[in-house]
Design a protein around this motif. Sequence first.
Motif, mmCIF file in Angstrom:
data_model
loop_
_atom_site.group_PDB
_atom_site.id
_atom_site.type_symbol
_atom_site.label_atom_id
_atom_site.label_comp_id
_atom_site.label_asym_id
_atom_site.label_seq_id
_atom_site.Cartn_x
_atom_site.Cartn_y
_atom_site.Cartn_z
ATOM 1 N N ALA A 1 43.527 41.156 39.774
ATOM 2 C CA ALA A 1 44.873 41.637 39.442
ATOM 3 C C ALA A 1 45.944 40.868 40.198
ATOM 4 O O ALA A 1 47.109 40.839 39.769
ATOM 5 N N VAL A 2 45.580 40.228 41.315
ATOM 6 C CA VAL A 2 46.595 39.528 42.104
ATOM 7 C C VAL A 2 47.170 38.325 41.355
ATOM 8 O O VAL A 2 48.278 37.875 41.669
ATOM 9 N N TYR A 3 46.457 37.795 40.362
ATOM 10 C CA TYR A 3 46.987 36.648 39.623
ATOM 11 C C TYR A 3 48.236 37.028 38.828
ATOM 12 O O TYR A 3 49.180 36.243 38.731
ATOM 13 N N GLY A 4 48.220 38.206 38.210
ATOM 14 C CA GLY A 4 49.405 38.702 37.519
ATOM 15 C C GLY A 4 49.857 37.875 36.331
ATOM 16 O O GLY A 4 51.045 37.862 36.003
ATOM 17 N N ILE A 5 48.939 37.193 35.659
ATOM 18 C CA ILE A 5 49.287 36.342 34.524
ATOM 19 C C ILE A 5 49.346 37.187 33.244
ATOM 20 O O ILE A 5 48.503 38.051 33.020
ATOM 21 N N THR A 6 50.335 36.911 32.389
ATOM 22 C CA THR A 6 50.528 37.742 31.191
ATOM 23 C C THR A 6 50.487 36.963 29.881
ATOM 24 O O THR A 6 50.763 37.523 28.832
ATOM 25 N N ILE B 1 42.298 31.164 34.041
ATOM 26 C CA ILE B 1 42.690 31.185 35.445
ATOM 27 C C ILE B 1 41.508 30.761 36.310
ATOM 28 O O ILE B 1 40.388 31.240 36.133
ATOM 29 N N THR B 2 41.762 29.851 37.243
ATOM 30 C CA THR B 2 40.771 29.504 38.261
ATOM 31 C C THR B 2 41.331 29.874 39.628
ATOM 32 O O THR B 2 42.487 30.295 39.759
ATOM 33 N N GLU B 3 40.504 29.683 40.633
ATOM 34 C CA GLU B 3 40.911 30.035 41.994
ATOM 35 C C GLU B 3 42.090 29.197 42.496
ATOM 36 O O GLU B 3 42.734 29.569 43.478
ATOM 37 N N GLU B 4 42.353 28.074 41.839
ATOM 38 C CA GLU B 4 43.464 27.216 42.270
ATOM 39 C C GLU B 4 44.832 27.713 41.801
ATOM 40 O O GLU B 4 45.863 27.228 42.268
ATOM 41 N N HIS B 5 44.853 28.661 40.872
ATOM 42 C CA HIS B 5 46.130 29.127 40.344
ATOM 43 C C HIS B 5 46.913 29.921 41.390
ATOM 44 O O HIS B 5 46.335 30.601 42.243
ATOM 45 N N ASN B 6 48.218 29.827 41.286
ATOM 46 C CA ASN B 6 49.080 30.653 42.120
ATOM 47 C C ASN B 6 48.939 32.118 41.730
ATOM 48 O O ASN B 6 48.508 32.443 40.612
ATOM 49 N N VAL B 7 49.297 32.996 42.647
ATOM 50 C CA VAL B 7 49.263 34.428 42.364
ATOM 51 C C VAL B 7 50.686 34.920 42.151
ATOM 52 O O VAL B 7 51.639 34.440 42.764
ATOM 53 N N TYR B 8 50.806 35.906 41.243
ATOM 54 C CA TYR B 8 52.103 36.497 40.927
ATOM 55 C C TYR B 8 51.946 38.019 40.992
ATOM 56 O O TYR B 8 51.805 38.671 39.952
ATOM 57 N N GLY C 1 47.590 47.413 32.769
ATOM 58 C CA GLY C 1 47.794 47.106 31.366
ATOM 59 C C GLY C 1 48.755 45.987 31.088
ATOM 60 O O GLY C 1 48.950 45.620 29.931
ATOM 61 N N PHE C 2 49.373 45.424 32.136
ATOM 62 C CA PHE C 2 50.341 44.356 31.926
ATOM 63 C C PHE C 2 49.687 42.975 31.934
ATOM 64 O O PHE C 2 50.158 42.059 31.283
ATOM 65 N N ARG D 1 42.519 35.159 31.273
ATOM 66 C CA ARG D 1 41.080 34.902 31.154
ATOM 67 C C ARG D 1 40.616 34.248 32.451
ATOM 68 O O ARG D 1 41.057 33.152 32.784
ATOM 69 N N ILE D 2 39.740 34.935 33.152
ATOM 70 C CA ILE D 2 39.331 34.504 34.479
ATOM 71 C C ILE D 2 38.050 33.671 34.396
ATOM 72 O O ILE D 2 37.062 34.095 33.793
#
Length: 215
Positions: free
Chosen positions: A42-47, A52-59, A179-180, A184-185
Amino acid sequence: MVMCASTRGGGEEAYRNLYAHGTRNTLEAFSGTPVIFCSSTAVYGITDGRWITEEHNVYPSSGKNGLLIQAEQAVLAAGGTVVRLGALYGPGRCVLVSQYVTKGKALPGAMNRWLNYIHRDDAAAALHLLCTLREPPAGIYNLTDRTPMQMGEIYSYLSNLLGKPAPQPEPLPAEARRGFSNQRISCSRLLALGWEPLYPSFADGVHNVLEALEE
């Protein structure tokens, strides 16, 4: 040491006590001990549905996710391992299935939203692998199954399996806590260590959830 704790649905103050303060206290009390901290995708916060990989920023979409990130940063600074889990499910644990089977209702949110699940047994196996490697790997690892599914796809599968009509979409309340996200992880980093899920997708693992409900 594996730090795998839950607030049982608690609010921001519970997150602060358990994750921010609790992680700091644990790292101080067991300085030098290899630590694996269980966090959340959930920390990725992508909508927008991207991979998503571990290199992505978190939102972080909430203060609670921000506190999880604080705990992650403390563990990483101590040379530990952060494992970001998808939605856990298994016998006796799956709100999506229980709501649909018992009430014929869908979870709130768009039917084209991507969901990332991990079966309870596969999560335990992955953590066991990380604990038993000769050198505990530092850094971040996503822990989800191989195949994200869209929510509508899951309900269509369950509908065909059970012979029940698929539920109607439920609007997402403005105050909803979940739900927001729509992402795809990828679990490829964990797969590279030799872990392989018994249940590559939610469709593969949901049968024992249904069996437990029948019992």
